[in-house]
Design a protein around this motif. Structure first.
Motif, short mmCIF file in Angstrom:
data_model
loop_
_atom_site.label_atom_id
_atom_site.label_comp_id
_atom_site.label_asym_id
_atom_site.label_seq_id
_atom_site.Cartn_x
_atom_site.Cartn_y
_atom_site.Cartn_z
N GLY A 14 -11.03 2.35 -5.69
CA GLY A 14 -10.38 1.33 -6.51
C GLY A 14 -11.37 0.39 -7.16
N SER B 239 -6.29 3.93 -3.92
CA SER B 239 -6.97 2.80 -4.54
C SER B 239 -6.91 1.54 -3.69
CB SER B 239 -6.37 2.50 -5.93
OG SER B 239 -6.53 3.62 -6.78
N TYR B 240 -5.95 1.50 -2.74
CA TYR B 240 -5.81 0.35 -1.86
C TYR B 240 -5.83 0.81 -0.41
CZ TYR B 240 -4.44 -2.27 -6.02
OH TYR B 240 -4.42 -2.86 -7.26
N ALA C 102 -4.00 -6.04 2.20
CA ALA C 102 -4.25 -4.92 1.28
C ALA C 102 -5.45 -5.25 0.40
CB ALA C 102 -3.03 -4.64 0.43
N THR C 103 -6.47 -4.38 0.42
CA THR C 103 -7.65 -4.58 -0.41
C THR C 103 -7.98 -3.29 -1.15
OG1 THR C 103 -9.16 -3.92 1.39
CG2 THR C 103 -8.59 -6.27 1.21
N LEU C 104 -8.81 -3.41 -2.18
CA LEU C 104 -9.23 -2.25 -2.95
C LEU C 104 -10.18 -1.38 -2.13
CD1 LEU C 104 -9.91 -3.86 -6.44
CD2 LEU C 104 -8.13 -2.20 -5.93
N THR C 105 -10.01 -0.07 -2.22
CA THR C 105 -10.95 0.87 -1.61
C THR C 105 -12.18 1.02 -2.51
OG1 THR C 105 -9.94 2.76 -2.72
CG2 THR C 105 -9.05 2.14 -0.56
N VAL D 248 0.82 -1.22 0.00
CA VAL D 248 0.00 0.00 0.00
C VAL D 248 0.85 1.26 0.00
CG1 VAL D 248 -1.70 1.32 1.32
CG2 VAL D 248 -1.94 -1.16 1.11
N ASN E 275 -6.81 -7.16 -8.92
CA ASN E 275 -7.21 -7.80 -7.68
C ASN E 275 -6.18 -8.83 -7.21
OD1 ASN E 275 -10.18 -7.01 -6.94
ND2 ASN E 275 -10.15 -7.20 -9.17
N PRO F 179 -6.89 1.69 -10.99
CA PRO F 179 -5.86 0.68 -10.71
C PRO F 179 -5.54 -0.19 -11.92
CG PRO F 179 -7.47 0.75 -8.95
CD PRO F 179 -8.02 1.58 -10.07
#
Length: 358
Positions: free
Chosen positions: A185, A163-164, A179-182, A99, A283, A191
């Motif tokens: 994102g 975005s993350y 870590a995941t997509l916001t 991130v 992803n 992304p």
């Protein structure tokens, strides 16, 4: 998962341990040391006031950041961890690296490419229009140009930070970070576009193409203006060595990044034919690849990192003045009352005290 897929995944793990562990660690360590020496040398009083030195100092800083962040992006530091500590980094550190550190790596890598373009363009103009550039190209102008190209890299990359995000949750009694997509994102194509189109095109393909053209023009101009005066065969242009050094810097960049450009172009074409691949990569869903694909990917990554290490070698091989200053810096602690003098291409020491007169 079939037996063939398991075999390829095991091959990938072993290959990456060799590449991103042993080889990458050596390259990053040696490269950082070389760039630090280059920065100190170009910061010395005798050479720091030139516009070219300013560009090369900025390039050294960018390459230091590239190599330092590469240790975390490629997880090279895990080479020194045992199995239990490596598992701890997976649970507690890798997400922070993805991130916060990985976007900084891309900013530095883009800045390195753009600074190299600006340096080569300035050298081309200096050879083509020497009198105009001498008046117009000041240190302030170069500083503004450096801030501009770094700003472009930051502006293009900064949305990646949004975005993350880090998500903490409990995993069998242990809190781990992932870590995941916001929402940004997930809802935007940024992304996907950034990782699969902007970086390949702006960071690799366009810089390599521009530098190839500029390098050809520089070689042509050096051959054309290698003499100061007509009829004096042994009188060389005083700026010719500097231009030759820039040419070698560009050649190193092109050689190290050309395989990456071809590989990236292949991936772009492949993504256009596979609509789901872009989303899968965003992803972090990695499908097993062939062994040949993995080997090519590893080689292009190594060459990409190697580019940030080799400029110091170019300076030492081609830059006579650079070698003089480098030796003076390396020996300054042992020569507090001696001057380093370059006599007929060899280094000798003089016992004359600094500031003393004959």
């Amino acid at each position: 998962m079939g037996g063939q897929d398991e075999e390829i995944l095991q091959f990938q793990a072993n290959l990456r341990r060799i590449n991103e562990g042993y080889v990458m660690f050596i390259l990053c360590t040696v490269g950082v040391m070389g760039n630090i020496l280059a920065f100190l040398t170009f910061s010395s009083k005798l050479v720091r006031n030139t516009t070219t030195s300013l560009y090369l100092r900025a390039l050294a800083i960018a390459d230091i950041i590239v190599l330092t962040t590469a240790v975390f992006r490629y997880k090279t530091y895990k080479l020194f961890l045992d199995e239990s500590h490596e598992l701890d980094t997976v649970f507690h550190f890798d997400a922070y690296s993805e991130v916060y550190i990985e976007p900084l790596h891309w900013i530095a890598l883009g800045s390195s490419s753009f600074i190299t373009i600006a340096l080569s363009f300035e050298r081309y103009l200096a050879v083509r229009f020497p009198l105009i550039i001498k008046r117009k190209c000041t240190t302030c102008t170069v500083m503004l140009c450096i801030f501009l190209v770094v700003g472009i890299s930051v502006v293009i990359s900064i949305p990646n930070y949004f975005s993350y995000k880090l998500v903490h949750f409990n995993f069998f009694g242990e809190e781990i970070a992932v870590a995941t997509l916001t929402d940004m994102g997930k809802s935007s194509l940024y992304p996907c576009i950034y990782h699969n189109y902007l970086i390949p095109v702006l960071w690799y393909i366009i810089p390599a193409a521009l530098l190839s053209v500029i390098n050809i023009l520089l070689i042509f101009l050096v051959q054309k203006s290698s003499r100061i005066r007509v009829g004096v065969p042994n009188t060389l242009n005083s700026n010719r060595k500097l231009t030759v050094m820039i040419i070698f810097i560009l050649l190193v960049y092109i050689i190290c990044n050309l395989p990456k450009c071809i590989f990236m172009f292949y991936k772009i074409v492949n993504q256009m034919t596979n609509k789901n691949e872009c989303t899968d990569i965003t992803n972090k869903i990695d499908a097993p690849q062939t062994k040949a694909y993995l080997i090519i990917e590893v080689i292009t990554e190594l060459l990409n990192v190697l580019n940030s290490c080799l400029n110091f070698c170019v300076y030492c091989l081609v830059g006579t003045r650079f070698r003089t200053e480098l030796v003076r810096i390396l020996l300054c602690r042992w020569m507090t009352r001696q001057d380093l003098v370059l006599i007929n291409g060899s280094y000798q020491t003089s016992s004359i005290r600094r500031g003393a007169t004959s």
